[in-house]
Design a protein around this motif. Sequence first.
Motif, PDB file in Angstrom:
ATOM      1  N   ARG A  18      33.026  56.627  28.947  1.00 38.88           N
ATOM      2  CA  ARG A  18      33.549  55.305  29.456  1.00 38.88           C
ATOM      3  C   ARG A  18      33.226  54.980  30.934  1.00 38.88           C
ATOM      4  NH1 ARG A  18      37.852  58.319  27.524  1.00 38.88           N
ATOM      5  NH2 ARG A  18      39.041  57.651  25.709  1.00 38.88           N
ATOM      6  N   LEU A  19      32.962  53.726  31.135  1.00 41.31           N
ATOM      7  CA  LEU A  19      32.558  53.111  32.624  1.00 41.31           C
ATOM      8  C   LEU A  19      33.692  52.136  32.809  1.00 41.31           C
ATOM      9  CD1 LEU A  19      30.899  52.737  35.146  1.00 41.31           C
ATOM     10  CD2 LEU A  19      29.854  50.929  33.937  1.00 41.31           C
ATOM     11  N   PHE A  20      34.625  52.221  33.901  1.00 42.06           N
ATOM     12  CA  PHE A  20      35.518  51.561  34.279  1.00 42.06           C
ATOM     13  C   PHE A  20      35.250  50.509  35.126  1.00 42.06           C
ATOM     14  CE2 PHE A  20      37.786  55.332  32.636  1.00 42.06           C
ATOM     15  CZ  PHE A  20      38.777  54.647  31.675  1.00 42.06           C
ATOM     16  N   VAL A  21      35.439  49.198  35.086  1.00 44.34           N
ATOM     17  CA  VAL A  21      35.109  48.194  36.046  1.00 44.34           C
ATOM     18  C   VAL A  21      36.346  47.625  36.337  1.00 44.34           C
ATOM     19  CG1 VAL A  21      33.870  46.018  36.185  1.00 44.34           C
ATOM     20  CG2 VAL A  21      33.101  47.603  34.352  1.00 44.34           C
ATOM     21  N   MET A  22      36.758  47.908  37.875  1.00 40.75           N
ATOM     22  CA  MET A  22      38.054  47.652  38.378  1.00 40.75           C
ATOM     23  C   MET A  22      38.153  46.677  39.541  1.00 40.75           C
ATOM     24  SD  MET A  22      38.722  51.730  38.008  1.00 40.75           S
ATOM     25  CE  MET A  22      38.377  52.240  39.756  1.00 40.75           C
ATOM     26  N   PHE A  23      39.339  46.143  39.607  1.00 44.10           N
ATOM     27  CA  PHE A  23      39.507  44.799  40.473  1.00 44.10           C
ATOM     28  C   PHE A  23      40.906  45.120  41.005  1.00 44.10           C
ATOM     29  CE2 PHE A  23      36.571  43.654  36.986  1.00 44.10           C
ATOM     30  CZ  PHE A  23      35.497  43.037  37.907  1.00 44.10           C
ATOM     31  N   HIS A  24      41.041  44.985  42.111  1.00 45.00           N
ATOM     32  CA  HIS A  24      42.230  45.058  43.047  1.00 45.00           C
ATOM     33  C   HIS A  24      43.032  43.863  42.931  1.00 45.00           C
ATOM     34  CE1 HIS A  24      40.942  43.255  46.613  1.00 45.00           C
ATOM     35  NE2 HIS A  24      39.923  43.894  46.387  1.00 45.00           N
TER      36      HIS A  24
END
Length: 220
Positions: A18-24
Motif C-alpha cells: 500500500r501507498l498512503f497519500v495523506m492530507f492534513h
Amino acid sequence: MRFRMSSSIEVAPGADDRLFVMFHGYGNDEREMIRVIDAIYAGTGSLPSYLSLRGTYDRAFMGGAYWYPDGCGVEERRRECSAVGDAVVSLLDSPMYASRRRILIGFSQGGYLSYRMAVEHPETFDAAILMSPSFKGEKTTDLSAFDSPTRFLLLYGSDDRTIPAADQDTARHVLAASGRAEYREYAGMAHSINDQEINDIRMFLGLENNTTHPGQAPLV
C-alpha cells in the motif's frame, strides 16, 4: 505546483504494497497524518509507505497550513482541490509507484480533498479514507454512475459541530450512491480522532483479523 511533504517508501521483500497519500486538516501540517498512520500500523509488525503532503497555503502568524481558504465558495474550493489532485496524480505516474495500491486518507479539509481526488481520478485510487470531511456544496453530486474501483470509508463523530449536520448528511448520501462506501460514527466524539476510529481504519484495511465493527452504522 511545488509540494512540501514527508515520505517513507518501504521496498523490502514482502513489504506492505500500500501507498498512503495523506492530507492534513486546516491549520495543521504533514505531521498530523504521519501520527495517524503510525497509530494505524502500531503493533502490526509492518511499516507503511506514505506521502504526507503539507497544505498549499501557509496560515499567517499562527502556523500550520491549509488546502483552500476558510469560508471560500464551492467553485473556488473545487478549483483548489482539482489543482492539487492533478499535480499529485502526475507525481504518482512513476514506475516507483506502479505496483502500489494507492490509498487516500485525509482529515477535515484533507478529507474533502481526498474525496474530490477520488471522484476526479476514478481509476487512480483503491480506497479513500475520509475522516470528518468538510462537504459543503456537494449536495447535487450524483455518484450513482460512479465507475471506479475506489472504496470509501466515511468517519464522523456524533458531536462534531465543526462540520454542519446537513453537510454530514450530504456526505453519507452522496457516497452511498457510489455503492462502494462504508460509514462509521463515534458517540461523543467531536471534530477529532479517537482510538475506535483508528481501530476501524485498521479493519477496513485488513490489518486486523476482526470482523466486528462496533462503530458501524448504516450509510443511509
